[in-house]
Design a protein around this motif. Structure first.
Motif, PDB file in Angstrom:
ATOM      1  N   UNK A  53       0.823  -1.204   0.000  1.00  0.00           N
ATOM      2  CA  UNK A  53       0.000   0.000   0.000  1.00  0.00           C
ATOM      3  C   UNK A  53       0.859   1.256   0.000  1.00  0.00           C
ATOM      4  N   UNK A  54       0.221   2.384  -0.235  1.00  0.00           N
ATOM      5  CA  UNK A  54       0.876   3.690  -0.154  1.00  0.00           C
ATOM      6  C   UNK A  54       0.028   4.582   0.759  1.00  0.00           C
ATOM      7  N   UNK A  55       0.696   5.390   1.566  1.00  0.00           N
ATOM      8  CA  UNK A  55       0.023   6.352   2.461  1.00  0.00           C
ATOM      9  C   UNK A  55      -0.993   5.699   3.404  1.00  0.00           C
ATOM     10  N   UNK A  56      -0.609   4.556   3.952  1.00  0.00           N
ATOM     11  CA  UNK A  56      -1.468   3.887   4.951  1.00  0.00           C
ATOM     12  C   UNK A  56      -1.612   4.799   6.169  1.00  0.00           C
ATOM     13  N   UNK A  57      -2.807   4.820   6.740  1.00  0.00           N
ATOM     14  CA  UNK A  57      -3.033   5.645   7.934  1.00  0.00           C
ATOM     15  C   UNK A  57      -3.442   7.066   7.609  1.00  0.00           C
ATOM     16  N   UNK A  58      -3.602   7.342   6.297  1.00  0.00           N
ATOM     17  CA  UNK A  58      -4.082   8.666   5.879  1.00  0.00           C
ATOM     18  C   UNK A  58      -5.369   8.470   5.076  1.00  0.00           C
ATOM     19  N   UNK A  59      -6.111   9.546   4.806  1.00  0.00           N
ATOM     20  CA  UNK A  59      -7.326   9.411   3.980  1.00  0.00           C
ATOM     21  C   UNK A  59      -6.995   9.046   2.527  1.00  0.00           C
ATOM     22  N   UNK A  60      -5.698   9.049   2.184  1.00  0.00           N
ATOM     23  CA  UNK A  60      -5.290   8.797   0.795  1.00  0.00           C
ATOM     24  C   UNK A  60      -4.681   7.409   0.608  1.00  0.00           C
ATOM     25  N   UNK A  61      -4.920   6.513   1.561  1.00  0.00           N
ATOM     26  CA  UNK A  61      -4.371   5.146   1.456  1.00  0.00           C
ATOM     27  C   UNK A  61      -4.826   4.503   0.155  1.00  0.00           C
ATOM     28  N   UNK A  62      -3.903   3.870  -0.543  1.00  0.00           N
ATOM     29  CA  UNK A  62      -4.232   3.223  -1.814  1.00  0.00           C
ATOM     30  C   UNK A  62      -3.343   1.996  -2.012  1.00  0.00           C
ATOM     31  N   UNK A  63      -3.937   0.992  -2.637  1.00  0.00           N
ATOM     32  CA  UNK A  63      -3.226  -0.278  -2.825  1.00  0.00           C
ATOM     33  C   UNK A  63      -2.580  -0.305  -4.198  1.00  0.00           C
ATOM     34  N   UNK A  64      -1.313  -0.726  -4.233  1.00  0.00           N
ATOM     35  CA  UNK A  64      -0.600  -0.789  -5.507  1.00  0.00           C
ATOM     36  C   UNK A  64      -0.303  -2.228  -5.924  1.00  0.00           C
ATOM     37  N   UNK A  65      -0.326  -3.151  -4.948  1.00  0.00           N
ATOM     38  CA  UNK A  65      -0.034  -4.563  -5.261  1.00  0.00           C
ATOM     39  C   UNK A  65      -0.911  -5.479  -4.421  1.00  0.00           C
ATOM     40  N   UNK A  66      -1.697  -6.325  -5.094  1.00  0.00           N
ATOM     41  CA  UNK A  66      -2.559  -7.288  -4.412  1.00  0.00           C
ATOM     42  C   UNK A  66      -1.849  -8.637  -4.318  1.00  0.00           C
ATOM     43  N   UNK A  67      -2.177  -9.401  -3.275  1.00  0.00           N
ATOM     44  CA  UNK A  67      -1.585 -10.730  -3.107  1.00  0.00           C
ATOM     45  C   UNK A  67      -2.627 -11.717  -2.619  1.00  0.00           C
ATOM     46  N   UNK A 123     -11.195   2.018   0.118  1.00  0.00           N
ATOM     47  CA  UNK A 123      -9.759   2.084  -0.137  1.00  0.00           C
ATOM     48  C   UNK A 123      -9.540   2.168  -1.646  1.00  0.00           C
ATOM     49  N   UNK A 124      -8.714   3.089  -2.055  1.00  0.00           N
ATOM     50  CA  UNK A 124      -8.448   3.289  -3.478  1.00  0.00           C
ATOM     51  C   UNK A 124      -7.333   2.370  -3.958  1.00  0.00           C
ATOM     52  N   UNK A 125      -7.186   2.284  -5.277  1.00  0.00           N
ATOM     53  CA  UNK A 125      -6.059   1.567  -5.866  1.00  0.00           C
ATOM     54  C   UNK A 125      -5.240   2.559  -6.684  1.00  0.00           C
TER      55      UNK A 125
END
Length: 231
Positions: free
Chosen positions: A147-161, A196-198
């Motif tokens: 993820x990127x920017x976890x813990x903020x309103x802008x958290x977004x996932x870049x890689x799924x597993x 959560x955004x991607x």
């Protein structure tokens, strides 16, 4: 312990055909392990790593909720996408062009017998790769992937597993958004996590990214983490 991994980049391939191929490789490793146990032999088990790009497809893991797919069968067809319920962990995700999908099919007894550690190493290989592009990838507690920017309103996932393991043999793996069309994620609740955004490397960097180069970097980090050798 065999730490050599046979690398195959199979290009663009239909999800179902690739899944069947994974199952074949998975079974071939398990069969050797069963024979070793039965005959008290010590045949080496092989390891594989597949890189692939899938045409538009949505896949739902064993514990997934069908309601996280927001399209009807007809709408799927209109988007040129397919859908499969599969035998990995995790909920729903999307695969498509511009995404690097990696399927390590390993006998973990050649490396270490710890699924938690295996998942963390997969994440770490991606985190280290992203760092080479000055993208700060992190883990999100209780949510596998990067993820990127976890813990903020802008958290977004870049890689799924999502992985499956049986007799310490793994299959399925990770999907890193490099130049993917993120519009396809609007048709699902990704990984069943609402709100959560991607994102993709392309979006984060504001430019198209060389996918071959990204693959090389992933393999380098994977080899170091797993003390493995690709051939």
């Amino acid at each position: 312990m065999n730490k050599k991994i046979h690398l195959q980049d199979i290009g663009t391939k239909d999800y179902k055909s690739t899944w069947e191929y994974q199952e074949e490789l998975f079974k071939s490793i398990v069969d050797v392990k069963i024979q070793n146990r039965r005959d008290e032999t010590h045949l080496e088990t092989p390891n594989y790593f597949l890189f692939v790009e899938h045409p538009h497809v949505y896949t739902l893991g064993k514990s997934g909720d069908m309601s996280n797919l927001l399209l009807s069968e007809k709408q799927l067809e209109a988007k040129g996408a397919t859908f499969y319920k599969i035998n990995r962990g995790g909920d729903i995700t999307y695969h498509g062009p511009g995404q690097i999908v990696g399927y390590p099919i390993l006998d973990l007894e050649n490396f270490f017998t710890d699924i938690h550690k295996y998942l963390r190493f997969l994440e770490e290989a991606i985190i280290l790769t992203l760092a080479e592009y000055n993208i700060i990838g992190v883990r999100s507690e209780g949510e596998t992937g990067v993820w990127i920017d976890v813990g903020t309103p802008f958290a977004r996932k870049i890689c799924a597993m999502g992985v499956r393991a049986s007799r310490w043999v793994t299959m399925h793996g990770f999907a890193l958004n490099v130049n993917a069309d993120l519009g396809y994620f609007d048709n699902i609740i990704p990984c069943g996590i609402k709100g959560k955004a991607v994102t993709s490397m392309h979006v984060e960097l504001g430019q198209e990214v060389n996918e071959h180069e990204v693959k090389e970097k992933i393999l380098n980090h994977f080899a170091v983490l797993f003390e493995a050798q690709f051939f």
